[in-house]
Design a protein around this motif. Structure first.
Motif, PDB file in Angstrom:
ATOM      1  N   ASN A 111       3.548  30.989  15.773  1.00  0.00           N
ATOM      2  CA  ASN A 111       2.059  31.356  15.393  1.00  0.00           C
ATOM      3  C   ASN A 111       1.275  32.420  15.675  1.00  0.00           C
ATOM      4  OD1 ASN A 111       2.021  28.585  14.450  1.00  0.00           O
ATOM      5  ND2 ASN A 111       1.714  27.767  16.509  1.00  0.00           N
ATOM      6  N   TYR A 112       2.292  33.365  15.627  1.00  0.00           N
ATOM      7  CA  TYR A 112       1.907  34.817  15.966  1.00  0.00           C
ATOM      8  C   TYR A 112       0.928  35.400  14.884  1.00  0.00           C
ATOM      9  CZ  TYR A 112       2.043  39.988  17.019  1.00  0.00           C
ATOM     10  OH  TYR A 112       1.544  41.102  17.487  1.00  0.00           O
ATOM     11  N   GLU A 113       1.158  34.946  13.672  1.00  0.00           N
ATOM     12  CA  GLU A 113      -0.014  35.662  12.478  1.00  0.00           C
ATOM     13  C   GLU A 113      -1.254  35.263  12.842  1.00  0.00           C
ATOM     14  OE1 GLU A 113       0.333  37.598   9.874  1.00  0.00           O
ATOM     15  OE2 GLU A 113       2.300  38.124  10.791  1.00  0.00           O
ATOM     16  N   LEU A 114      -1.441  33.991  13.605  1.00  0.00           N
ATOM     17  CA  LEU A 114      -2.834  33.333  13.755  1.00  0.00           C
ATOM     18  C   LEU A 114      -3.457  34.239  14.903  1.00  0.00           C
ATOM     19  CD1 LEU A 114      -4.907  31.317  13.216  1.00  0.00           C
ATOM     20  CD2 LEU A 114      -3.780  29.931  14.834  1.00  0.00           C
ATOM     21  N   VAL A 115      -2.720  34.700  15.899  1.00  0.00           N
ATOM     22  CA  VAL A 115      -3.491  35.401  17.056  1.00  0.00           C
ATOM     23  C   VAL A 115      -2.975  37.016  16.996  1.00  0.00           C
ATOM     24  CG1 VAL A 115      -3.171  33.579  18.464  1.00  0.00           C
ATOM     25  CG2 VAL A 115      -1.175  34.963  18.558  1.00  0.00           C
ATOM     26  N   ARG A 116      -2.457  37.540  15.979  1.00  0.00           N
ATOM     27  CA  ARG A 116      -1.806  38.882  15.717  1.00  0.00           C
ATOM     28  C   ARG A 116      -2.840  39.924  16.174  1.00  0.00           C
ATOM     29  NH1 ARG A 116       0.597  41.230  10.385  1.00  0.00           N
ATOM     30  NH2 ARG A 116      -1.165  40.788  10.093  1.00  0.00           N
ATOM     31  N   ALA A 132      -6.919  40.281  37.071  1.00  0.00           N
ATOM     32  CA  ALA A 132      -7.336  41.858  36.975  1.00  0.00           C
ATOM     33  C   ALA A 132      -7.791  42.319  35.678  1.00  0.00           C
ATOM     34  CB  ALA A 132      -5.943  42.800  37.321  1.00  0.00           C
ATOM     35  N   LEU A 133      -7.946  41.632  34.521  1.00  0.00           N
ATOM     36  CA  LEU A 133      -8.575  42.046  33.296  1.00  0.00           C
ATOM     37  C   LEU A 133     -10.243  41.986  33.508  1.00  0.00           C
ATOM     38  CD1 LEU A 133      -6.178  39.486  30.919  1.00  0.00           C
ATOM     39  CD2 LEU A 133      -5.955  42.045  31.376  1.00  0.00           C
ATOM     40  N   SER A 134     -10.469  43.069  32.454  1.00  0.00           N
ATOM     41  CA  SER A 134     -11.928  43.118  32.375  1.00  0.00           C
ATOM     42  C   SER A 134     -12.417  41.585  31.732  1.00  0.00           C
ATOM     43  CB  SER A 134     -12.290  44.193  31.463  1.00  0.00           C
ATOM     44  OG  SER A 134     -12.052  43.799  30.177  1.00  0.00           O
ATOM     45  N   GLY A 135     -13.896  41.649  31.751  1.00  0.00           N
ATOM     46  CA  GLY A 135     -14.364  40.271  31.146  1.00  0.00           C
ATOM     47  C   GLY A 135     -14.220  40.142  29.680  1.00  0.00           C
ATOM     48  N   GLY A 136     -14.299  41.055  29.055  1.00  0.00           N
ATOM     49  CA  GLY A 136     -13.813  41.268  27.531  1.00  0.00           C
ATOM     50  C   GLY A 136     -12.376  40.706  27.001  1.00  0.00           C
ATOM     51  N   MET A 137     -11.535  41.484  28.138  1.00  0.00           N
ATOM     52  CA  MET A 137      -9.910  40.959  27.911  1.00  0.00           C
ATOM     53  C   MET A 137      -9.752  39.648  28.261  1.00  0.00           C
ATOM     54  SD  MET A 137      -8.504  43.410  26.385  1.00  0.00           S
ATOM     55  CE  MET A 137      -8.755  44.879  25.567  1.00  0.00           C
ATOM     56  N   LYS A 138     -10.209  39.309  29.386  1.00  0.00           N
ATOM     57  CA  LYS A 138     -10.217  37.701  29.739  1.00  0.00           C
ATOM     58  C   LYS A 138     -10.435  36.759  28.584  1.00  0.00           C
ATOM     59  CE  LYS A 138     -10.668  38.151  34.621  1.00  0.00           C
ATOM     60  NZ  LYS A 138     -11.649  37.888  35.743  1.00  0.00           N
ATOM     61  N   GLN A 139     -11.781  37.080  28.078  1.00  0.00           N
ATOM     62  CA  GLN A 139     -12.127  36.353  26.981  1.00  0.00           C
ATOM     63  C   GLN A 139     -11.115  36.454  25.710  1.00  0.00           C
ATOM     64  OE1 GLN A 139     -14.463  38.705  24.216  1.00  0.00           O
ATOM     65  NE2 GLN A 139     -16.242  36.999  24.530  1.00  0.00           N
ATOM     66  N   LYS A 140     -10.698  37.467  25.263  1.00  0.00           N
ATOM     67  CA  LYS A 140      -9.377  37.472  24.304  1.00  0.00           C
ATOM     68  C   LYS A 140      -8.369  36.785  24.747  1.00  0.00           C
ATOM     69  CE  LYS A 140     -11.044  41.943  22.396  1.00  0.00           C
ATOM     70  NZ  LYS A 140     -12.303  42.300  23.355  1.00  0.00           N
ATOM     71  N   LEU A 141      -7.939  36.872  25.824  1.00  0.00           N
ATOM     72  CA  LEU A 141      -6.835  36.332  26.371  1.00  0.00           C
ATOM     73  C   LEU A 141      -6.885  34.675  26.364  1.00  0.00           C
ATOM     74  CD1 LEU A 141      -3.862  35.948  27.658  1.00  0.00           C
ATOM     75  CD2 LEU A 141      -4.780  36.155  29.875  1.00  0.00           C
ATOM     76  N   ALA A 142      -8.042  34.139  26.694  1.00  0.00           N
ATOM     77  CA  ALA A 142      -8.420  32.656  26.769  1.00  0.00           C
ATOM     78  C   ALA A 142      -8.445  32.171  25.321  1.00  0.00           C
ATOM     79  CB  ALA A 142      -9.775  32.645  27.390  1.00  0.00           C
ATOM     80  N   LEU A 143      -8.975  33.052  24.378  1.00  0.00           N
ATOM     81  CA  LEU A 143      -8.949  32.651  22.924  1.00  0.00           C
ATOM     82  C   LEU A 143      -7.537  32.583  22.414  1.00  0.00           C
ATOM     83  CD1 LEU A 143     -10.728  32.010  20.533  1.00  0.00           C
ATOM     84  CD2 LEU A 143     -10.809  34.347  19.806  1.00  0.00           C
ATOM     85  N   CYS A 144      -6.834  33.386  22.540  1.00  0.00           N
ATOM     86  CA  CYS A 144      -5.325  33.511  22.264  1.00  0.00           C
ATOM     87  C   CYS A 144      -4.544  32.286  22.684  1.00  0.00           C
ATOM     88  CB  CYS A 144      -4.693  34.684  22.896  1.00  0.00           C
ATOM     89  SG  CYS A 144      -4.698  36.181  21.812  1.00  0.00           S
ATOM     90  N   CYS A 145      -4.836  31.780  23.978  1.00  0.00           N
ATOM     91  CA  CYS A 145      -4.165  30.599  24.458  1.00  0.00           C
ATOM     92  C   CYS A 145      -4.864  29.356  23.760  1.00  0.00           C
ATOM     93  CB  CYS A 145      -4.502  30.445  26.138  1.00  0.00           C
ATOM     94  SG  CYS A 145      -3.593  31.721  27.018  1.00  0.00           S
ATOM     95  N   ALA A 146      -6.040  29.423  23.520  1.00  0.00           N
ATOM     96  CA  ALA A 146      -6.478  28.369  22.851  1.00  0.00           C
ATOM     97  C   ALA A 146      -6.076  28.255  21.372  1.00  0.00           C
ATOM     98  CB  ALA A 146      -7.968  28.318  22.539  1.00  0.00           C
ATOM     99  N   LEU A 147      -5.635  29.279  20.794  1.00  0.00           N
ATOM    100  CA  LEU A 147      -5.008  29.289  19.219  1.00  0.00           C
ATOM    101  C   LEU A 147      -3.484  29.058  19.235  1.00  0.00           C
ATOM    102  CD1 LEU A 147      -7.385  32.256  17.857  1.00  0.00           C
ATOM    103  CD2 LEU A 147      -7.547  29.599  17.207  1.00  0.00           C
ATOM    104  N   ILE A 148      -2.900  29.257  20.493  1.00  0.00           N
ATOM    105  CA  ILE A 148      -1.565  29.317  20.447  1.00  0.00           C
ATOM    106  C   ILE A 148      -0.646  28.151  19.460  1.00  0.00           C
ATOM    107  CG2 ILE A 148      -0.466  28.204  22.683  1.00  0.00           C
ATOM    108  CD1 ILE A 148       0.370  31.791  21.299  1.00  0.00           C
TER     109      ILE A 148
END
Length: 317
Positions: A111-116, A132-148
């Protein structure tokens, strides 16, 4: 068939009612907002929709599946991002993504196209631990995991709370891209300015729905003449404006006071300026302004109050 449907949902924790008789629907492909301050019931509704919590009364469906009877099916079609960062802090970005992909029996590549677009911002940090990620990067990672697992419905509980203004803007841009791909998005926020980015919103307070409508309709529903008033000292300004004979309501709004009058006054600017100057205020500026969603929210709260309520400050800005 609605993507999300809540019918007379109620939930209490002991003697405290968290959600009271909530009914609303979200259409497929819609970007829908739950708007309200802390304690309004937003997180409780998300946990019920994500099958993590049972309601005391009422029914709810997600993508046509009942949240009680079909909870296993719902977990395959829903992406859920809770308010608190809940990924594995000791795992790297890449390891967190791989783990959540495995949970849903898929792969990052499938599903890489969805999270690319989101993942490309994370790629330079793929070997960094999530903690060790910043708040904004944690947010993006959490969104990626929710979309995977390519969900049909995305539930986002206050995803922009605690992040900087730039990250907030980037996140809402990402939501617009996801909506264009046909994903239904339900997002909660205490920030009234974010409500304008949704197609429709439900205004919530103390577990109840005050109104469901489009942002434009909510702004247009405000019934009173409205003014932004500025002076050198805010607290005395609020007190004197609340004592003004024509005042309907008055509360702090950023660096100004938002004042609504009980009836139209063609000379309101001059009358208010003279009144405040007579009270000893300096640098007075009175400007007619269009209503915001927050103004409508505050008006709805006023309608719920008993007669002669104490003045209250806005729940969120």
């Amino acid at each position: 068939m609605p993507a999300v449907e809540l019918t007379n949902i109620s939930k209490a924790y002991g003697t405290t009612a968290a959600v009271r008789d909530v009914s609303l629907t979200v259409e497929p492909g819609e970007l829908f907002g739950l708007i309200g301050p802390d304690g309004a019931g937003k997180t409780t509704l998300f946990r019920i929709l994500a099958t993590l919590l049972l309601a005391d009364a009422g029914t709810a469906t997600v993508a046509g599946h009942d949240v009680v009877r079909d909870f296993r099916a719902i977990r395959n079609v829903v992406g859920y991002m809770p308010g608190r960062f809940s990924l594995y802090q000791d795992l790297t970005v890449q390891e967190n993504l791989a783990f959540f992909a495995a949970v849903f029996r898929t792969t990052v590549q499938e599903n890489y196209e969805l999270v690319r677009d989101i993942y490309e911002q994370l790629a330079p940090f793929k070997d960094r631990r999530a903690g060790a990620l910043s708040g904004g990067m944690k947010q993006k990672l959490a969104l990626c995991c929710a979309l995977i697992h390519k969900p049909e419905v995305l539930l986002l509980d206050e995803p922009t709370t605690g992040v900087d203004a730039v990250s907030r803007q980037e996140f809402w841009h990402m939501l617009g891209t996801l909506k264009a791909k046909g994903i239904t998005i339900v997002v909660s926020t205490p920030y009234m300015d974010e409500a304008a980015r949704c197609e429709r919103v439900a205004l919530l307070q103390t577990g109840q729905v005050l109104r469901v409508d489009t942002p434009a309709a909510l702004r247009a529903a405000y019934p009173w003449p409205l003014y932004a008033v500025r002076a050198a000292r805010m607290h005395p300004l609020l007190q004197d404006l609340r004592a003004y004979p024509g005042t309907h309501s008055c509360y702090a709004f950023g660096e100004t006071a938002h004042l609504s009058l009980a009836r139209p006054d063609a000379e309101a600017t001059a009358h208010l300026t003279a009144y405040l100057t007579g009270k000893g205020h300096r640098d007075v500026a009175v400007t007619p302004v269009p209503a915001t969603i927050e103004d409508t929210f505050m008006e709805l709260l006023t309608q719920q109050q008993p007669a002669n309520p104490e003045p209250h400050e806005p729940a969120a800005q």
